[in-house]
Scaffold this motif. Structure first.
Motif, short mmCIF file in Angstrom:
data_model
loop_
_atom_site.label_atom_id
_atom_site.label_comp_id
_atom_site.label_asym_id
_atom_site.label_seq_id
_atom_site.Cartn_x
_atom_site.Cartn_y
_atom_site.Cartn_z
N ILE A 55 0.87 -1.18 0.00
CA ILE A 55 0.00 0.00 0.00
C ILE A 55 0.90 1.23 0.00
CG2 ILE A 55 -1.83 1.26 1.20
CD1 ILE A 55 -2.74 -1.43 0.19
N HIS A 56 0.71 2.13 -0.97
CA HIS A 56 1.57 3.31 -1.13
C HIS A 56 3.03 2.85 -1.17
CE1 HIS A 56 -1.96 5.44 1.04
NE2 HIS A 56 -2.13 5.50 -0.28
N ALA A 57 3.36 2.12 -2.23
CA ALA A 57 4.68 1.46 -2.32
C ALA A 57 5.82 2.44 -2.19
CB ALA A 57 4.77 0.71 -3.65
N THR A 58 6.83 2.03 -1.44
CA THR A 58 8.03 2.83 -1.23
C THR A 58 9.19 1.90 -0.90
OG1 THR A 58 9.05 4.50 0.18
CG2 THR A 58 7.40 3.11 1.19
N VAL A 59 10.41 2.37 -1.14
CA VAL A 59 11.60 1.57 -0.83
C VAL A 59 12.39 2.21 0.31
CG1 VAL A 59 11.83 0.61 -3.15
CG2 VAL A 59 12.92 2.80 -2.62
N VAL A 60 11.73 3.07 1.08
CA VAL A 60 12.45 3.76 2.16
C VAL A 60 12.98 2.77 3.20
CG1 VAL A 60 10.34 4.13 3.53
CG2 VAL A 60 12.29 5.67 3.78
N ALA A 61 12.28 1.65 3.42
CA ALA A 61 12.76 0.65 4.39
C ALA A 61 14.07 0.03 3.93
CB ALA A 61 11.69 -0.43 4.59
N TYR A 62 14.19 -0.23 2.64
CA TYR A 62 15.43 -0.83 2.11
C TYR A 62 16.59 0.17 2.14
CZ TYR A 62 12.69 -4.86 0.75
OH TYR A 62 11.89 -5.97 0.79
N LYS A 63 16.28 1.47 1.98
CA LYS A 63 17.33 2.49 2.14
C LYS A 63 17.83 2.51 3.58
CE LYS A 63 15.69 5.56 -1.57
NZ LYS A 63 15.12 6.89 -1.90
N ALA A 64 16.90 2.32 4.53
CA ALA A 64 17.31 2.27 5.94
C ALA A 64 18.16 1.05 6.22
CB ALA A 64 16.06 2.28 6.83
N VAL A 65 17.83 -0.09 5.58
CA VAL A 65 18.61 -1.31 5.78
C VAL A 65 20.04 -1.13 5.25
CG1 VAL A 65 18.84 -3.73 5.07
CG2 VAL A 65 16.62 -2.82 5.77
N ILE A 66 20.15 -0.50 4.07
CA ILE A 66 21.48 -0.30 3.47
C ILE A 66 22.36 0.58 4.35
CG2 ILE A 66 22.67 0.75 1.50
CD1 ILE A 66 20.31 -0.13 -0.23
N SER A 67 21.75 1.52 5.06
CA SER A 67 22.54 2.42 5.91
C SER A 67 22.76 1.85 7.32
CB SER A 67 21.82 3.77 6.03
OG SER A 67 20.55 3.60 6.65
N ASP A 68 22.24 0.66 7.61
CA ASP A 68 22.39 0.05 8.93
C ASP A 68 23.68 -0.78 8.96
OD1 ASP A 68 22.23 -1.15 11.35
OD2 ASP A 68 20.21 -1.96 11.10
N HIS A 69 24.74 -0.22 9.56
CA HIS A 69 26.02 -0.93 9.60
C HIS A 69 25.97 -2.16 10.49
CE1 HIS A 69 27.83 2.33 7.35
NE2 HIS A 69 27.38 3.22 8.24
N ALA A 70 25.16 -2.11 11.56
CA ALA A 70 25.06 -3.27 12.46
C ALA A 70 24.46 -4.47 11.73
CB ALA A 70 24.21 -2.92 13.68
N PHE A 71 23.52 -4.21 10.83
CA PHE A 71 22.91 -5.30 10.07
C PHE A 71 23.95 -6.00 9.20
CE2 PHE A 71 21.01 -6.74 6.07
CZ PHE A 71 20.07 -7.65 6.53
N PHE A 72 24.76 -5.24 8.49
CA PHE A 72 25.75 -5.86 7.60
C PHE A 72 26.92 -6.46 8.39
CE2 PHE A 72 23.49 -3.21 4.56
CZ PHE A 72 23.30 -4.12 3.54
N ARG A 73 27.20 -5.92 9.59
CA ARG A 73 28.21 -6.58 10.43
C ARG A 73 27.71 -7.97 10.85
NH1 ARG A 73 28.93 -2.77 14.09
NH2 ARG A 73 27.28 -3.57 15.44
N ALA A 74 26.44 -8.04 11.27
CA ALA A 74 25.86 -9.35 11.63
C ALA A 74 25.77 -10.26 10.40
CB ALA A 74 24.48 -9.14 12.25
N PHE A 75 25.49 -9.68 9.25
CA PHE A 75 25.45 -10.44 8.00
C PHE A 75 26.82 -11.09 7.74
CE2 PHE A 75 25.09 -11.29 3.53
CZ PHE A 75 23.74 -11.43 3.28
N GLY A 76 27.88 -10.33 7.95
CA GLY A 76 29.24 -10.86 7.75
C GLY A 76 29.56 -11.97 8.73
N VAL A 77 29.12 -11.81 9.99
CA VAL A 77 29.34 -12.87 10.99
C VAL A 77 28.65 -14.16 10.56
CG1 VAL A 77 28.88 -13.58 13.36
CG2 VAL A 77 29.65 -11.25 12.89
N SER A 78 27.43 -14.03 10.03
CA SER A 78 26.70 -15.23 9.58
C SER A 78 27.38 -15.88 8.37
CB SER A 78 25.26 -14.87 9.23
OG SER A 78 24.47 -14.78 10.39
N ILE A 79 27.89 -15.06 7.45
CA ILE A 79 28.61 -15.61 6.30
C ILE A 79 29.84 -16.39 6.78
CG2 ILE A 79 29.99 -15.02 4.27
CD1 ILE A 79 27.09 -14.75 3.69
#
Length: 296
Positions: A55-79
């Motif tokens: 509903i009222h499509a937007t990609v603002v959530a994905y922009k927030a994910v890209i700027s979240d360094h903690a998320f990609f740090r945890a992503f690297g730990v899982s890899i």
């Protein structure tokens, strides 16, 4: 003579298709809902308007994910966990399964080891003894605490062992007559002929490591070392609690975003590696699991 297709068979087929369709929808619809939430705006999600399409499509959530360094740090730990843990399980599962697939004339104490492995599969020592063992080995807050306890998955060993035992004995005897030793027979004969079963247990291993979250909560003291699923679990739990600890900047950012849309976007991004790996192993999956899991 071809038997006629009876009406009772048709009814059974319809029931089977209906049950499988319901099972498929029960797993597919939640994923579609998460996709719709991740692409919807905050007001629509908060108002409960989102079902199975944005509903009222937007990609603002994905922009927030890209700027979240903690998320990609945890992503690297899982890899790192998947690569290290998957490699350990791959090697140790093949070695253990090959040894246990040998007849008792070659490995006299085989049944003893088999019963010990089966016992550990049925009974566990419990969470507190497990934690104390890891602590006494000084592995808390290290990658080894996440990969070593599951380095020999008994179920995978049983699947691969049965696949090894299903191979023709004449091949093993011919290699033995030609002077091949146990290591050569395992590497040059058994492993190449067991690719379907090895691919199946490898898929089990990769998915298991990627989806595991509880051991990260139990054994990791520093949030910087959380694997991705532990990190996602933490932010989803925190999102349901009062946000009194947030800074003014974080409160201002949350006013523009919905925690549900951001968390949904993070969950979808975390699925990407498994979705990329699965198609390459899926063609071996059915053959491996059916040939290796119905004996002994």
């Amino acid at each position: 003579m071809v038997k006629s297709y009876r009406s009772s068979d048709r009814i059974i087929d319809i029931v089977i298709v209906a049950v499988l369709s319901l099972l498929g929808l029960s797993t597919l619809l939640p994923l579609i809902h998460i996709v719709a939430v991740s692409f919807s705006d905050k007001a629509s999600v908060a108002g409960g308007m989102v079902t199975f399409y944005p509903i009222h499509a937007t990609v603002v959530a994905y922009k927030a994910v890209i700027s979240d360094h903690a998320f990609f740090r945890a992503f690297g730990v899982s890899i790192e966990r998947v690569l290290l843990g998957g490699a350990l399980q791959f090697v140790l599962t093949i070695l253990t399964a090959y040894a246990l697939s040998r007849p008792t004339s070659e490995f006299r104490t085989r049944n003893v080891y088999m019963w010990l492995l089966v016992f550990t599969m049925i009974f566990s020592g419990g969470m507190i003894p497990f934690y104390m063992t890891i602590r006494n080995l000084h592995m808390l807050d290290t990658m080894w605490a996440l990969v070593l306890p599951s380095a020999v998955p008994v179920f995978n060993v049983v699947v691969l062992m049965n696949f090894f035992k299903s191979l023709p004995k004449e091949l093993d005897e011919a290699a033995l007559i030609d002077g091949a030793g146990p290591w050569y027979r395992m590497i040059a004969l058994y492993v190449p002929l067991s690719l379907p079963s090895i691919a199946t247990v490898t898929l089990f291993s990769l998915v298991g490591h990627w989806n595991a979250f509880f051991d990260g909560m139990l054994l990791m003291n520093s949030p910087d070392k959380y694997p991705l699923q532990t990190y996602l679990n933490q932010i989803i739990v925190q999102a349901s609690q009062p946000q009194s600890h947030l800074t003014p900047d974080q409160i201002k950012q949350l006013a523009k975003l919905s925690d549900r849309t951001v968390n949904s976007a993070k969950i979808l991004v975390s699925l990407v590696p498994i979705l990329l790996v699965y198609p390459f192993l899926q063609r071996y999956f059915v053959t491996g699991i059916t040939l290796g899991s119905v004996k002994e």
